[in-house]
Write a protein that holds these residues in place. Structure first.
Motif, PDB file in Angstrom:
ATOM      1  N   PHE A   1       0.813  -1.216   0.000  1.00 17.39           N
ATOM      2  CA  PHE A   1       0.000   0.000   0.000  1.00 17.39           C
ATOM      3  C   PHE A   1       0.844   1.263   0.000  1.00 17.39           C
ATOM      4  O   PHE A   1       0.354   2.340   0.258  1.00 17.39           O
ATOM      5  CB  PHE A   1      -0.923   0.024   1.226  1.00 17.39           C
TER       6      PHE A   1
ATOM      7  N   SER B   1       2.841   2.557   2.094  1.00 13.17           N
ATOM      8  CA  SER B   1       2.560   3.293   3.323  1.00 13.17           C
ATOM      9  C   SER B   1       3.782   4.057   3.793  1.00 13.17           C
ATOM     10  O   SER B   1       4.855   3.496   3.948  1.00 13.17           O
ATOM     11  CB  SER B   1       2.112   2.337   4.430  1.00 13.17           C
TER      12      SER B   1
ATOM     13  N   TRP C   1      -6.922   2.085   4.855  1.00 16.74           N
ATOM     14  CA  TRP C   1      -6.629   1.930   3.437  1.00 16.74           C
ATOM     15  C   TRP C   1      -7.943   1.781   2.679  1.00 16.74           C
ATOM     16  O   TRP C   1      -8.740   0.891   2.953  1.00 16.74           O
ATOM     17  CB  TRP C   1      -5.742   0.720   3.184  1.00 16.74           C
TER      18      TRP C   1
ATOM     19  N   GLU D   1      -9.525   0.586  -0.441  1.00 18.28           N
ATOM     20  CA  GLU D   1      -9.202  -0.340  -1.539  1.00 18.28           C
ATOM     21  C   GLU D   1      -9.625   0.216  -2.891  1.00 18.28           C
ATOM     22  O   GLU D   1      -8.911   0.069  -3.881  1.00 18.28           O
ATOM     23  CB  GLU D   1      -9.902  -1.690  -1.311  1.00 18.28           C
TER      24      GLU D   1
ATOM     25  N   GLU E   1      -7.457   3.323  -3.651  1.00 13.08           N
ATOM     26  CA  GLU E   1      -6.049   3.005  -3.445  1.00 13.08           C
ATOM     27  C   GLU E   1      -5.297   4.147  -2.771  1.00 13.08           C
ATOM     28  O   GLU E   1      -4.278   4.645  -3.267  1.00 13.08           O
ATOM     29  CB  GLU E   1      -5.382   2.605  -4.766  1.00 13.08           C
TER      30      GLU E   1
ATOM     31  N   TRP F   1      -4.798   6.121   1.494  1.00  8.77           N
ATOM     32  CA  TRP F   1      -5.086   6.136   2.922  1.00  8.77           C
ATOM     33  C   TRP F   1      -6.064   7.251   3.230  1.00  8.77           C
ATOM     34  O   TRP F   1      -5.928   8.355   2.706  1.00  8.77           O
ATOM     35  CB  TRP F   1      -3.802   6.337   3.728  1.00  8.77           C
TER      36      TRP F   1
END
Length: 135
Positions: free
Chosen positions: A55, A57, A99, A101, A104, A106
């Motif tokens: 992700f 992050s 997150w 989905e 895509e 945060w």
């Protein structure tokens, strides 16, 4: 008459009050607590060390997977993220992030710092991938 009795018994099962749960990740960093329907099961909190790469992050803490992923709860529960793993961070600048989905990215949740527990706290309704990020 038997059908009516069976129908009433079935209604009683669905009308049961929710149960109060408190779950903590195995490392003690993340806690989820609140009332959930008794019909929902399989709650788990798992530290997901591969999620940071998947992700992209840039959060200040590890990513935790709250299962069942994608579950939308009928009412808010409290997510508490201990700052034990991020002692150098300024708690006033942190927020919990989920997150998304579909998009895509945060999404920051309305969060607050709880000085008593040294944790960031937020009411949430969606289970999925959560971490701490700068606001």
């Amino acid at each position: 008459m038997i059908i009516v009795g069976a129908t009433l018994a079935a209604l009683a099962v669905f009308a049961r009050p929710p149960e109060f749960i408190t779950l903590t990740s195995t490392d003690g960093t993340v806690t989820l607590s609140g009332e959930v329907p008794r019909s929902i099961g399989g709650f788990r909190i798992v530290r997901d060390d591969t999620a940071r790469d998947r992700f992209s992050s840039d959060g200040v803490a590890p990513v935790y997977r709250l299962e069942p992923v994608g579950m939308f709860l009928p009412q808010s529960v409290t997510l508490l993220f201990s700052l034990a793993l991020v002692p150098a961070a300024n708690p006033e600048t942190l927020a919990l992030a989920l997150w998304n989905e579909t998009e895509e990215r945060w999404e920051l949740a309305p969060s607050s710092y709880d000085a008593r527990t040294n944790a960031i706290r937020a009411p949430i309704r969606t289970l999925g991938f959560w971490t701490l990020r700068e606001r």
